[in-house]
Motif scaffolding. Sequence first.
Motif, PDB file in Angstrom:
ATOM      1  N   TYR A  67       0.781  -1.261   0.075  1.00  0.00           N
ATOM      2  CA  TYR A  67       0.034  -0.182  -0.211  1.00  0.00           C
ATOM      3  C   TYR A  67       0.769   1.253   0.050  1.00  0.00           C
TER       4      TYR A  67
ATOM      5  N   GLN B 169       1.179   1.848  -5.699  1.00  0.00           N
ATOM      6  CA  GLN B 169       0.436   1.559  -5.045  1.00  0.00           C
ATOM      7  C   GLN B 169      -0.569   1.188  -5.087  1.00  0.00           C
ATOM      8  N   HIS B 170      -1.256  -0.530  -3.805  1.00  0.00           N
ATOM      9  CA  HIS B 170      -2.253  -0.647  -4.681  1.00  0.00           C
ATOM     10  C   HIS B 170      -3.243   0.102  -4.455  1.00  0.00           C
ATOM     11  N   ILE B 173      -6.138   1.512  -1.581  1.00  0.00           N
ATOM     12  CA  ILE B 173      -5.696   2.401  -0.033  1.00  0.00           C
ATOM     13  C   ILE B 173      -6.400   3.690  -0.704  1.00  0.00           C
TER      14      ILE B 173
END
Lengths: 457, 191
Positions: A67, B169-170, B173
């Motif tokens: 993330y 980033q995934h 998020i």
Amino acid sequence: MIPNEDILQTIEMIRGENLDVRAVTLGINLMGCADRDPNHMVALVQRHIRNTAKQLVSICNEVADKYGIPIVNKRLAISKASVLLEGHDAGVCMQLAKALDAVAAEVDVDFIGGYTALVQKGFSHGDRLLIDSLPEVLSTTRRVCGSVNVASTKAGINMDAVTLMGRQIKETAERSREVSGFAAAKLCVFANIPEDNPFMAGAFLGPGEPGAVVNIGVSGPGVIKRALERLIAENSEVDLERIAEEIKRTSFRVTRVGELMGREVAKRLAIDFGVVDLSLAPTPRVGDSVGEILEVMGIARIGAPGSTAAIALLNDAVKKGGLFASSSVGGLSGAFIPVSEDKALSDAVGAGSLRLEKLEAMTSVCSVGLDMVVLPGDTDAETIAAIIADEMAIGVINQKTTAVRLIPAPGKQVGDCAVFGGLFGEGCVIDVHNRGFSERFVEFGGRIPAPLQSLRN
Amino acid sequence: MSQSINRYIITVTARDRVGIIADVSEAVFDLGANIEALSQTVVWGWFTMTTCATFPSAVAADAICAAIEGVGPYRAIVEPFGTPPEGPVIEGEPFIVTVIGVDHPGIVRRLTREFANHGINIFDVWNEVQEGQFIVIFGVTVPVGIELSTIRHDLERAGSDAGVEVAIQHQDIFTATNSLSIYSKPRSISQ
């Protein structure tokens, strides 16, 4: 696709505003390790922690990588250690504490909480051993954190425990004189201790919790400060209602980060997900401070009249935003004001604008209490106990958690500062007025009865 | 005759102004079209729309193109839709790659080549210049089985070569922090 402005805003929260997950805390129940043979008990404790926590740090790092948001601290919170000491003699305390310290180092967590006793109504044998051992344990181990619950709304305040903790805090600080009493920074005294708090030094796994559970502490003072700065700069007509709304929205975002990442860590560990703790936890970094939020809200000197109302607004709005973001909210969940860990607060103490009495008033409307407050080294144990008693009364009467983490820094006086380093920061010594006038009160001992729950004025 | 034979994919470009989609949809409606899918984007005042529409089998691509270009200052490309793809093209997880830095030639080339080398498909891209900063946001699908750390390393190296900051980033998020849902909806390939 998510709107690009939203993506950029989230990126800015991470890059420029210190958004992170402050703590992933793995709770582990060690009740099953109790044994009359101390060597066997300690071996069971180490084995159980090792088996449960060995992947914690690597999984946290993987999730942080996925993330792109740092998980700053990985920690353990065990069930109250006093249970493991029942039936043993005093020598076992250090054996257990060293074993906890060693296995915490082995699984690479920075702290292990739960060297804990719950004594709001009285002491068991194990409780007494644990409390007596606190100065030695906390001054000779690195990662072990202790906490003692001395009061609750249902039980009242155990003043014998309060008096004892005044002495133990003083002794703990004295034994770590060379580091300005830092060992006392690993000791919290509570009223209404939460069972699922992920933040140190007060984290422990309560008796109503699962065998193992992942609790998350989010952060974000910097994010809220910048959001308010932008709001005020871009709008000529901003009132406090609009400020509360902006805090709510920002808290929603911050909480969601914890919810998303905490659930993934728990899933990968195949362990229950517990709670997101909504606390605003500052760090000594400039721009990551609860005190700076108050300044943006127009309190030019922290501690000035209005400070209590401002932090009440902040605390409430943070909860409202967070509660909408997650259905699993718990722990302390409020704005922390740990003085040495928040540069603006520490500076306010150093400048004399933030005094102990105002700090105490502020803790009646926010989380969590007189936290990381550096006292003059010659403050007597009875005065420390009386400060504890006052803070406990706020918690007990108001049905909330309060705590003290006081550091009577040996050799330090008002005007000095104690440097602890890292996230513990640097605390200026706060003046304690009327020292030495509370001795008779605390020495009565006994219990302050549980308060009335009606006629609440 | 099967329906796919008279389904066309139509791309129209023009200087942006009010009424382009109205003109184009009216032109194809007059030829008996049914619009099935439609998307538009505008880059620095230049409009592009892509639509998928079905036509009676007697209508040819040239006639569609002429009809659209005849109603205004438009350029149209009309292609037979062909056989629709079956199922997702790439199985993987959605990630967002953000690129921020000083504008200069080669940034997009360097990064997109890195995507291609790893089999990473771009499902969306957006860019703008803000206060002298060149910003690109890619929505990408990272195929199952590829180590994220490897991709991050290679993208950061590509970013360093191109003199820009790159983050991957995934997507969740951004969904979690900006929408009522915490998780992104799975992407589907529309046909």
